[in-house]
Design an enzyme around this catalytic site. Structure first.
Site, PDB file in Angstrom:
ATOM      1  N   GLY A  30      62.632  50.304  56.231  1.00  0.00           N
ATOM      2  CA  GLY A  30      62.980  51.397  56.778  1.00  0.00           C
ATOM      3  C   GLY A  30      62.173  51.132  58.169  1.00  0.00           C
TER       4      GLY A  30
ATOM      5  N   ALA B  30      66.702  50.808  53.549  1.00  0.00           N
ATOM      6  CA  ALA B  30      66.436  49.551  53.415  1.00  0.00           C
ATOM      7  C   ALA B  30      66.395  47.878  54.167  1.00  0.00           C
ATOM      8  CB  ALA B  30      67.120  48.994  51.766  1.00  0.00           C
ATOM      9  N   TYR B  31      66.992  48.543  55.508  1.00  0.00           N
ATOM     10  CA  TYR B  31      66.459  47.898  56.717  1.00  0.00           C
ATOM     11  C   TYR B  31      65.338  46.763  56.623  1.00  0.00           C
ATOM     12  CZ  TYR B  31      72.808  47.359  56.211  1.00  0.00           C
ATOM     13  OH  TYR B  31      73.157  46.876  55.963  1.00  0.00           O
ATOM     14  N   SER B  32      64.717  46.172  56.488  1.00  0.00           N
ATOM     15  CA  SER B  32      63.885  45.714  57.263  1.00  0.00           C
ATOM     16  C   SER B  32      62.986  46.714  56.464  1.00  0.00           C
ATOM     17  CB  SER B  32      63.910  45.251  58.753  1.00  0.00           C
ATOM     18  OG  SER B  32      64.405  44.483  58.777  1.00  0.00           O
TER      19      SER B  32
END
Length: 326
Positions: free
Chosen positions: A64, A60-62
């Protein structure tokens, strides 16, 4: 850099893990303070040059893009057989049903999506980002076991949750013969020590490697109290975690400054040394947006705080409600 075993596993990791939440397309996801690819790559390269082999990101960071940036950089700068790549699953990745959580469907879809973005056949550590109250934990654990048996992950780990939940998950894995959580990535720093009550003793007893997130309290322990940065102004998670307790935290931050000044080292090194010396801690997860952050992380490995220094750092702490999960 010397390596240590990851809990009871045979996996060798460095005692510092580079957290890659800061590396991602700023316009994607919910981290407008993240660094685009051309700015991120030098930090990943420098970490490898310093001997760090442990890298942590999440699907979920940025949205993908962190996995994509990290995957390309590690392929260009490192040796896959020596690197330890960790990622996570839970948070929403697309709208509609089954776009988040820890159901079998979500896990089986998201491990493949993460591997594609990272450009690798497997991850070394696949972690559940949070506890999923909407899915039976048995379903989650069996799906993770199948991911391991399929060769898509070498080990599995968990992140912030209540100790009773973690104990339940470990018991069920043992009972059914499923792959067992090897790590706990939890919230631990001088401004948040509630994990010392239950989670840290549980992990020590069960041989679980502790790899704390936010060991520097999102930078608050690295500078004088009240000094703001672009990250502190735009990081909504950081505000939720620490804003309500700023008055109590002032004394802790000042104590870090006092110990650091007496030693003639940056505050970050003192704060990291405190986390690293906590019994059971394997590798704090350190974010880096300036090269000095990496240098401080490595230098902190050489600092052994005295009992008097630890007492001074811990004395101002005021207990607070659980934060970082639900």
């Amino acid at each position: 850099m010397k390596t240590i075993k990851l809990g009871r596993t045979g996996l060798d990791v460095t005692p510092i893990c580079l957290g890659c939440m800061s590396y991602g397309v700023p316009e994607a996801g919910t981290h407008p303070w993240s660094m685009p690819e051309e700015e991120s790559r030098p930090f990943i390269r420098r970490a490898i040059e310093l001997g760090i082999n442990f890298f942590d990101t999440a699907n979920a960071y940025s949205a993908g893009t962190s996995e994509e940036i990290v995957g390309r950089a590690l392929k260009d700068f490192g040796n896959r057989d020596e690197l330890v790549i960790a990622t996570k699953v839970f948070n929403r990745m697309h709208d509609g049903p089954n776009g988040a959580g820890l159901s079998r469907k979500a896990i089986m879809s998201e491990i493949d999506n993460s591997l594609k973005r990272l450009g690798t056949d497997y991850v070394d550590l696949y972690q559940i980002h949070r506890w999923d109250y909407g899915t039976p934990i048995e379903e989650t654990l069996e799906a993770l076991h199948d991911v391991v048996k399929a060769g898509k992950a070498r080990y599995i780990g968990a992140s912030s949750m209540f100790a009773w939940q973690f104990a339940k998950a470990l018991h069920l894995s043992d009972r059914h013969g499923w792959a067992r959580f090897a790590t706990m990535q939890n919230h631990l720093n001088l401004l948040y020590r509630e994990e010392e009550r239950e989670m840290l003793p549980l992990c020590r007893d069960e041989g679980i490697a502790v790899i704390p997130w936010s060991p520097l309290a999102r930078g608050r322990l690295t500078r004088p109290f009240g000094e703001a940065t672009n990250r502190t102004e735009t990081d909504e998670v950081g505000k939720a975690l620490y804003k309500a307790h700023e008055d109590a935290d002032k004394g802790v931050i000042e104590a870090v400054g006092t110990v650091a000044a007496a030693r003639g080292v940056p505050r970050a090194q003192v704060a990291l040394a405190w986390v690293r010396q906590k019994p059971g801690v394997t590798a704090p997860i350190v974010g880096a947006t300036k090269m000095q952050h990496l240098d401080d992380a490595v230098a902190a490995l050489e600092i052994e705080l005295s009992a008097d220094e630890i007492a001074a750092l811990e004395a101002p702490y005021v207990p607070r409600p659980v934060a970082g999960f639900r």
